[in-house]
Design an enzyme around this catalytic site. Structure first.
Site, short mmCIF file in Angstrom:
data_model
loop_
_atom_site.label_atom_id
_atom_site.label_comp_id
_atom_site.label_asym_id
_atom_site.label_seq_id
_atom_site.Cartn_x
_atom_site.Cartn_y
_atom_site.Cartn_z
NE ARG A 61 13.43 38.54 77.52
CZ ARG A 61 13.68 37.33 77.99
NH1 ARG A 61 13.79 36.30 77.17
NH2 ARG A 61 13.83 37.10 79.28
CE1 TYR A 113 -0.70 54.63 62.26
CE2 TYR A 113 -0.25 53.36 64.23
CZ TYR A 113 -0.29 53.46 62.87
OH TYR A 113 0.06 52.39 62.10
CG ASP A 185 3.00 58.85 68.94
OD1 ASP A 185 4.06 59.23 68.39
OD2 ASP A 185 2.33 57.88 68.54
CE LYS A 210 5.60 55.47 60.38
NZ LYS A 210 5.27 54.71 61.53
C1 LIG Z 1 2.05 58.74 65.21
C2 LIG Z 1 2.35 57.28 65.13
N1 LIG Z 1 2.53 56.58 66.27
C3 LIG Z 1 2.79 55.26 66.26
C4 LIG Z 1 2.90 54.57 65.07
C5 LIG Z 1 3.17 53.10 65.11
O1 LIG Z 1 4.50 52.85 64.76
P1 LIG Z 1 5.00 51.47 64.14
O2 LIG Z 1 4.41 51.36 62.76
O3 LIG Z 1 6.49 51.59 64.16
O4 LIG Z 1 4.49 50.39 65.03
C6 LIG Z 1 2.74 55.25 63.88
C7 LIG Z 1 2.85 54.52 62.60
O5 LIG Z 1 2.51 55.01 61.54
C8 LIG Z 1 2.45 56.64 63.90
O6 LIG Z 1 2.28 57.35 62.77
#
Ligand SMILES: Cc1ncc(COP(=O)(O)O)c(C=O)c1O
Length: 396
Positions: A61, A113, A185, A210
Site C-alpha cells: 500500500r 464533472y 482537473d 480516460k
Molecule cells: C473530468 C472528470 N474528472 C473526474 C472523473 C472521475 O474519474 P473516475 O471515473 O476515474 O473516478 C471523471 C470521470 O468521468 C471526469 O470526466
C-alpha cells in the site's frame, strides 16, 4: 548468462521533448532482468534482508515499483515535482480535498464533472467544507466568489460536456493574489493538449481512466503536485487512506502514456473534423467544440490548448431527435466514459450528469437534447458515415 549490458539503463536526456518523455520518463530497465518494460509487481509485501534492512519497499500500500514508475512518468509529463496514483479519478479528487479543514471554502467551476459535484455536495459538506460554484470562464465570477475562508480554486477546463474554457494563467494570477492554491482537473484535455502547471496551477488531477490510459481497460486516478507541503501531505494521505492504484492498472496506464501524443493528434484531428461535419449538418442545431470559430472562447482555446481535444457536444432540437441519433449509431458505442481509442456517444442529462439536479443542469447549459461524443481514433470517414446514417433517420 546475464551479460553486463543487461544492466545498461536507457537514459532520458535532460532536454528530452514531450513525446520522448511520455515513452521513457520514470522507467529504467528492470534491474533483475533488464526487461525494457517495468514489470507488474503484483505483490503485497517485500522480504527484508534483516531487521530494518530492505530495498526501500516494505508493504505494497505504501510503495510499489510499478506504481512508482507511473508516478514518475506522470510527474514528468505534467511538469510537476511528484505524482501520486489513486484507485480512480474520484479517489484522486478526494485526496486533494483532504488538504482542507472544516470551515474551509472552495470555489469550483460550476460545470464540473457530475461525480465531483456529488462528492462535494453529498460527502464533503458533511465535514463542514463549503463550496461556491462559479462560471470560472468569467474571471470576475472567480473574484466575486472568493471569501476570506477560500482555501482552494478548483478548475475544470474544458468543461464536460459544453466545453467552456477557463483562462488558466489569469485564473491562477487571481487565486494566487489571494494566497489560494489552484487545482485543475485536466482529465478532459489530457497533458498533450494543455499542461496546467505551465500556467501556474499548483495541483493537477487526472482520471487516468480516460486519455492517459486511453484503451478503456482500466480505472485509476492521479494527482500531480509542485509544492513540497502538498507533496508531503499527499504522500501521507495516499498511505493513510489507502485508495491506491493497483499494480496492474498502474502498468496499463504506463503503457497508455507511451502513445499519448500520437493518440491525441488523431483525437484532435477527428474531433475537429467531426465538429465541422456536424456544424454543417442541417439536422443539428448547435455544436459545442472549442476548435470551431463559432465557439465563444475559440481564441483563448487556440492560445491555451494544443489542438482542441476529442470531446464534442451537439444539440438536436428535442429529446426525441437526440434519442434517435443515440439509438441508431452502429460503430460509435452508446456508453459512459471518454478518452479511449474507440468512439463513444452519450446523453449527458441522463448518463454522466444524472446526479446533477435538473435546474442546475439547465443553468450550466446541459439541455435534454444534447448528445456528447468522445471521438476516438478510428478512420474519420467511418465515423462520419456512421453519424450520417444515424442523422438520416432523424425526422426532418
Ligand atoms: C473530468 C472528470 N474528472 C473526474 C472523473 C472521475 O474519474 P473516475 O471515473 O476515474 O473516478 C471523471 C470521470 O468521468 C471526469 O470526466
Amino acid at each position: 548468462m546475464i551479460s553486463e549490458y543487461a544492466f545498461r539503463t536507457v537514459k532520458l536526456p535532460d532536454h528530452a521533448r514531450f513525446d520522448t518523455i511520455c515513452i521513457h520518463a520514470g522507467q529504467t530497465p528492470d534491474p533483475s532482468t533488464g526487461a525494457i518494460i517495468t514489470p507488474i509487481y503484483q505483490t503485497s509485501t517485500y522480504v527484508q534482508d534483516a531487521l530494518g534492512v530492505h530495498k526501500g519497499y516494505e508493504y505494497a500500500r505504501t510503495q510499489n515499483p510499478t506504481r512508482a514508475a507511473l508516478e514518475r512518468n506522470l510527474a514528468a509529463i505534467e511538469r510537476g515535482k511528484a505524482a501520486f496514483g489513486f484507485a480512480s479519478g474520484m479517489a484522486a479528487t478526494n485526496a486533494v480535498m483532504t488538504l482542507l479543514q472544516s470551515g474551509d471554502h472552495v470555489v469550483v467551476t460550476d460545470n464540473t464533472y457530475g461525480g465531483t459535484y456529488r462528492l462535494f455536495e453529498r460527502v464533503l459538506r458533511k465535514y463542514q467544507l463549503d463550496f461556491t460554484y462559479a462560471d470560472t470562464s468569467q474571471l470576475n465570477e472567480i473574484e466575486r466568489a472568493i471569501r476570506p475562508s477560500t482555501k482552494l480554486l478548483f478548475i475544470e477546463t474544458p468543461t464536460n460536456p459544453v466545453l467552456r474554457i477557463t483562462d488558466l494563467a489569469a485564473a491562477c494570477t487571481i487565486a494566487h493574489g489571494h494566497g489560494i492554491p489552484v487545482v485543475v482537473d485536466n482529465t478532459f484535455a489530457s497533458p498533450y493538449v494543455q499542461r496546467p502547471i505551465d500556467f501556474g496551477a499548483d495541483l493537477v488531477i487526472h482520471s487516468t481512466t480516460k486519455f492517459l490510459n486511453g484503451h478503456s481497460d482500466s480505472v485509476g486516478g492521479a494527482v500531480i503536485a509542485v509544492r513540497d507541503d502538498h507533496i508531503e501531505w499527499l504522500r501521507f494521505i495516499q498511505n493513510a487512506q489507502g485508495a491506491i492504484i493497483g499494480p496492474m492498472d498502474a502498468w496499463l496506464v504506463l503503457r497508455g502514456t507511451k502513445t499519448l501524443p500520437i493518440r491525441m493528434e488523431r483525437h484532435n484531428a477527428n474531433g475537429l473534423a467531426l465538429a465541422q461535419f456536424l456544424a454543417a449538418h442541417p439536422k443539428v442545431s448547435t455544436v459545442h467544440y472549442p476548435g470551431l470559430p463559432s465557439h465563444p472562447q475559440h481564441e483563448l482555446a487556440s492560445r491555451q490548448m494544443r489542438g482542441f481535444g476529442g470531446l464534442l457536444a451537439f444539440e438536436m432540437g428535442s429529446l426525441e431527435r437526440a434519442r434517435s441519433v443515440l439509438n441508431n449509431v452502429r460503430l460509435i458505442a452508446l456508453a459512459e466514459s471518454l478518452g479511449g481509442v474507440e468512439s463513444l456517444i452519450s446523453h449527458p442529462a441522463t448518463m454522466t450528469h444524472a446526479s446533477v439536479p435538473p435546474e442546475r443542469r439547465r443553468q450550466i447549459g446541459i439541455t435534454d437534447d444534447m448528445v456528447r461524443i468522445s471521438v476516438g481514433i478510428e478512420d474519420l470517414q467511418d465515423l462520419q458515415d456512421d453519424l450520417e446514417q444515424a442523422l438520416a433517420r432523424v425526422s426532418p
